[in-house]
Design a protein around this motif. Structure first.
Motif, mmCIF file in Angstrom:
data_model
loop_
_atom_site.group_PDB
_atom_site.id
_atom_site.type_symbol
_atom_site.label_atom_id
_atom_site.label_comp_id
_atom_site.label_asym_id
_atom_site.label_seq_id
_atom_site.Cartn_x
_atom_site.Cartn_y
_atom_site.Cartn_z
ATOM 1 N N ALA A 129 -1.200 2.656 7.362
ATOM 2 C CA ALA A 129 -0.459 2.571 8.926
ATOM 3 C C ALA A 129 -1.898 1.711 9.153
ATOM 4 O O ALA A 129 -1.146 0.917 10.077
ATOM 5 C CB ALA A 129 -1.733 4.135 8.722
ATOM 6 N N LEU A 130 -3.177 1.483 8.988
ATOM 7 C CA LEU A 130 -3.983 -0.233 9.468
ATOM 8 C C LEU A 130 -3.176 -1.019 8.923
ATOM 9 O O LEU A 130 -3.175 -1.609 10.180
ATOM 10 C CB LEU A 130 -5.387 0.269 9.136
ATOM 11 N N VAL B 216 -2.180 -3.429 13.017
ATOM 12 C CA VAL B 216 -2.307 -4.377 13.073
ATOM 13 C C VAL B 216 -1.921 -5.753 13.169
ATOM 14 O O VAL B 216 -1.109 -6.268 14.359
ATOM 15 C CB VAL B 216 -3.631 -5.070 11.901
ATOM 16 N N ALA B 217 -0.416 -5.575 12.495
ATOM 17 C CA ALA B 217 0.924 -6.178 12.535
ATOM 18 C C ALA B 217 1.272 -5.770 13.829
ATOM 19 O O ALA B 217 1.815 -6.864 14.371
ATOM 20 C CB ALA B 217 2.299 -5.718 11.393
ATOM 21 N N ALA B 218 1.870 -4.403 14.089
ATOM 22 C CA ALA B 218 2.160 -4.134 15.806
ATOM 23 C C ALA B 218 1.683 -5.056 16.675
ATOM 24 O O ALA B 218 2.412 -5.499 18.077
ATOM 25 C CB ALA B 218 2.589 -2.617 15.382
ATOM 26 N N THR C 109 -0.337 7.959 10.767
ATOM 27 C CA THR C 109 -1.308 7.873 11.964
ATOM 28 C C THR C 109 -1.512 6.520 12.488
ATOM 29 O O THR C 109 -2.103 6.562 13.714
ATOM 30 C CB THR C 109 -2.663 7.769 10.847
ATOM 31 N N ALA C 110 -0.658 4.981 12.086
ATOM 32 C CA ALA C 110 -0.349 4.040 12.486
ATOM 33 C C ALA C 110 -0.122 4.517 14.327
ATOM 34 O O ALA C 110 -0.905 3.761 14.920
ATOM 35 C CB ALA C 110 1.034 3.043 12.238
ATOM 36 N N ALA D 38 0.767 -1.059 0.115
ATOM 37 C CA ALA D 38 -0.564 -0.075 -0.082
ATOM 38 C C ALA D 38 0.826 1.456 -0.124
ATOM 39 O O ALA D 38 0.303 2.369 -0.582
ATOM 40 C CB ALA D 38 -0.732 -0.506 1.118
ATOM 41 N N MET D 39 1.645 0.939 0.504
ATOM 42 C CA MET D 39 3.000 2.174 0.860
ATOM 43 C C MET D 39 3.624 2.914 -0.428
ATOM 44 O O MET D 39 3.635 3.977 -1.383
ATOM 45 C CB MET D 39 3.891 2.611 1.915
ATOM 46 N N TYR D 40 4.326 1.489 -1.314
ATOM 47 C CA TYR D 40 4.245 1.161 -2.752
ATOM 48 C C TYR D 40 4.103 1.781 -3.783
ATOM 49 O O TYR D 40 4.991 2.800 -4.654
ATOM 50 C CB TYR D 40 6.167 0.321 -2.780
#
Length: 291
Positions: A143-144, A148-150, A89-90, A70-72
């Motif tokens: 960011a979402l 969630v991964a974190a 915003t993460a 999503a970022m790249y």
């Protein structure tokens, strides 16, 4: 702190990928970078990568792979500072999810710190300016996924070594890169949608591009291990706020690589972000002493 060093490397890696997005495809970078990274990580783990809770580890790896995608996907079109502000915003998502799902206590002062940091993000993005074009919403999805991964890392992967988590993340990226490359090579989707970085065929590698892949591989080793270790911390609120330092590093590398000069709102935003980090550390120290 581990998270600060990690996001410094993340910002530098993003700058390299943006710079070389004309010469190489995203999937080419994924495959070649992971081909250098995995042997190092497998040596570090002695090949012991089958561990309890593998399903959670695979879920974490998939979420981070989606975050990178999503970022790249928009990195060729948006400024690094815009992407960074949207992605970061993460920390708000991380603290909120930790409070709701893990029942982690978050003090009012810590919530204030998070909101101050988010206000800094808004100043960097500049509401109402071009940063709020539809493409800027794509990194919000990143960011979402990151948040969630974190939370998954903290809740379900704390007993797994950071190196093992890094192996599975890079295996996932290698698999995604290989599958996407095969799909693009066997279809006409790339010619139908003119976006070579995401949908093009592999390009011929120059010596400079090989050097870039090696640099990206070294950065990825640090990023993969650093992210895992940071979010195994029992203090996710502190980690979340210092995640905002990515914005400062993104602005720095944007200037070095692309001559992007932060404007006054961006500089004010950086001050607010740094203030939020200081506030949350004091709040965390106070709550620890109270206990």
């Amino acid at each position: 702190m581990t998270i600060v060093a990690t996001v410094f490397g993340m910002a530098l890696a993003d700058a390299f990928i943006k710079k070389y997005s004309i010469a190489m495809t995203l999937w080419q970078i994924y495959v070649l970078r992971s081909a250098f990274v995995l042997p190092v990580l497998l040596i570090a783990t002695r090949g012991r990568i089958r561990v309890p809770g593998l399903g959670w580890i695979l879920l974490r790896s998939m979420l981070l792979a989606l975050m990178y995608l999503a970022m790249y996907a928009v990195i060729s079109w948006l400024k690094l500072s815009v992407i960074a502000a949207s992605i970061y915003t993460a920390p708000l998502f991380i603290v909120t999810l930790s409070a709701l799902l893990l029942r982690d206590p978050v003090t009012p002062r810590q919530w204030v710190a998070i909101l101050i940091g988010f206000l800094g993000v808004l100043l960097v993005v500049e509401p109402g300016a071009s940063a709020f074009q539809p493409l800027a919403l794509v990194p919000l999805g990143a960011a979402l996924f990151y948040a969630v991964a974190a939370v998954v890392t903290r809740a379900r992967c704390r007993a797994t070594s950071a190196a093992t988590l890094a192996v599975w993340l890079n295996l996932s990226l290698l698999l995604w890169g290989a599958l996407a490359s095969i799909l693009i090579a066997s279809t006409k989707v790339g010619s139908a949608l003119d976006y070579p970085f995401l949908l093009g065929h592999w390009g011929t590698m120059s010596p400079g591009e090989w050097r870039t892949i090696i640099v990206l591989a070294l950065l990825m080793i640090g990023i993969s291990v650093g992210l895992a270790r940071a979010y195994q911390s029992p203090r996710p609120q502190v980690i979340a706020v210092f995640d905002y330092s990515f914005l400062i590093f993104a602005a720095f590398w944007g200037y070095i690589f692309f001559d992007e000069i932060p404007n006054p709102p961006t500089l004010i935003g950086m001050v607010l972000i740094a203030s939020a980090g200081s506030l949350v550390l004091r709040a965390d120290a106070a709550s620890t002493e109270a206990r």
